[in-house]
Design a protein around this motif. Structure first.
Motif, short mmCIF file in Angstrom:
data_model
loop_
_atom_site.label_atom_id
_atom_site.label_comp_id
_atom_site.label_asym_id
_atom_site.label_seq_id
_atom_site.Cartn_x
_atom_site.Cartn_y
_atom_site.Cartn_z
N VAL A 165 0.83 -1.25 -0.08
CA VAL A 165 -0.09 -0.05 0.06
C VAL A 165 0.87 1.22 -0.07
O VAL A 165 2.10 1.03 0.33
N THR A 179 -5.61 5.50 1.86
CA THR A 179 -4.55 4.50 1.63
C THR A 179 -4.95 3.67 0.61
O THR A 179 -6.06 3.04 0.64
N ILE A 181 -3.81 0.29 -2.33
CA ILE A 181 -2.85 -0.79 -3.00
C ILE A 181 -2.21 -0.38 -4.18
O ILE A 181 -2.67 0.20 -5.01
N TYR A 203 0.81 -4.79 2.79
CA TYR A 203 -0.62 -4.60 2.98
C TYR A 203 -0.61 -5.93 3.99
O TYR A 203 -0.54 -6.99 3.70
N HIS A 205 -3.42 -8.38 5.40
CA HIS A 205 -4.74 -9.11 5.19
C HIS A 205 -5.26 -9.21 6.64
O HIS A 205 -4.71 -9.67 7.65
N VAL A 233 -9.03 -1.87 2.62
CA VAL A 233 -7.73 -1.52 2.74
C VAL A 233 -7.74 -0.22 3.76
O VAL A 233 -6.84 -0.17 4.65
#
Length: 319
Positions: A165, A179, A181, A203, A205, A233
């Protein structure tokens, strides 16, 4: 912290700040106090004076009553003074600096409980300082690169095993920036970071996100079911998901206490992400962060806690 008597509470923020309005209402309801409100943009349109005499010091602003009686200050959203420009623009920077320096000095010289101390607030606002301090405090921090070097950024993105990200590194006023990706389209315009250093980060998860309002040792923790909506995200993008009051594991609470103590903050709004691996990942802390919606969503008495800190020196809420 021991209870104390209090004079006035000073709230330094924009005139139309809803958080300032909510705290003022809470102070009236729970403590019978009407706080002093100050929008720094009113100076130098209004007169200001600081004086030292044999009897001590005094300070005044023509549109504010009782400034010297303030025994606590919520340094909520300070603004630069609004200084009229000269016809030729000559010395505008000088006059801006003189007005900002005077008003800041006038306020910072008040011998009061500061939430937060302006110097600590300014330093803690720097995200690089936050990340370094969080790492030393024992938090898990996602692999991160902050740079304006295009080659470094590209190499970092290529080296990571999963999505990366990106987000802004600064904290200045401006439009909300989410933010995101990194995509192929972002890689094609990577040159733009040359004049705008950017955060690149693994990033995580997530199982969920946490937003925590820290009030001098009180942890008001809200679990955000971010993965069930459009804010997977960036949890700030969706307030329609479930928000529930929560608690931190003892080890995370210990790291949080260490972090806030090292940053010198009595107040802050923190974002953590709980990974699918069960780890609590530190993302950031905002000394002036938004939290009213958390109280609306959960019923947690966050404003009462803050009011108690400013009036009594203790953010504990009874009952």
């Amino acid at each position: 912290m021991a209870a104390r008597t209090t004079g006035s509470v000073l709230i330094v923020t924009e005139a139309d700040d809803l958080h300032g309005d909510a705290l003022a209402a809470t102070l009236r309801k729970h403590h019978g106090l009407s706080p002093i409100r100050l929008d720094m943009r009113d100076f130098p349109r209004e007169n200001g004076t600081f004086r030292v005499s044999r009897d001590g010091t005094s300070r005044s602003l023509s549109h504010i009553l009782g400034l010297d009686d303030a025994s606590s200050v919520w340094w909520r959203r300070p603004q630069p003074c609004v200084v009229p420009g000269s016809a030729r623009g000559v010395d505008d920077d000088y006059r801006q600096a003189e007005c900002d320096g005077f008003l800041q000095g006038l306020l910072w010289s008040i011998p009061a409980l500061w939430v937060n101390d302006p110097g600590a607030d300014r330093t803690a606002n720097r995200k690089l300082v936050q990340l370094e301090t969080a790492y030393r405090a024992g938090f898990a921090v996602p692999e991160t690169l902050i740079t304006n070097d295009v080659d470094e950024a590209r190499s970092f993105i290529d080296s990571r095993p999963g999505p990366v990200v990106y987000k802004r590194a600064g904290t200045g006023r401006g439009a909300f920036t989410e933010t995101r990706i990194v995509t192929a389209a972002d890689l094609a315009r990577l040159e733009t970071i040359r004049n705008s250093p950017t955060i690149f980060q693994d990033y995580i998860h997530a199982e969920c996100d946490l937003r925590i309002v820290w009030v001098d040792g009180m942890e008001w923790v809200v679990r955000i079911d971010s993965q069930s909506g459009v804010g997977r995200v960036d949890s700030r993008l969706d307030t329609s998901v479930d928000f529930t009051a929560d608690r931190l594991p003892a080890s995370v609470s210990k790291s949080l206490t260490t972090l806030m103590g090292a940053l010198g903050l009595a107040f802050g709004v923190l974002d953590l992400r709980v990974g699918l691996d069960g780890e609590f990942w530190f993302l950031e802390v905002n000394p002036q962060g938004q939290f009213a919606y958390l109280e609306i969503k959960t019923g947690l008495p966050i404003f009462e806690s803050l009011a108690n800190l400013l009036v009594l020196g203790d953010g504990t809420v009874n009952g």
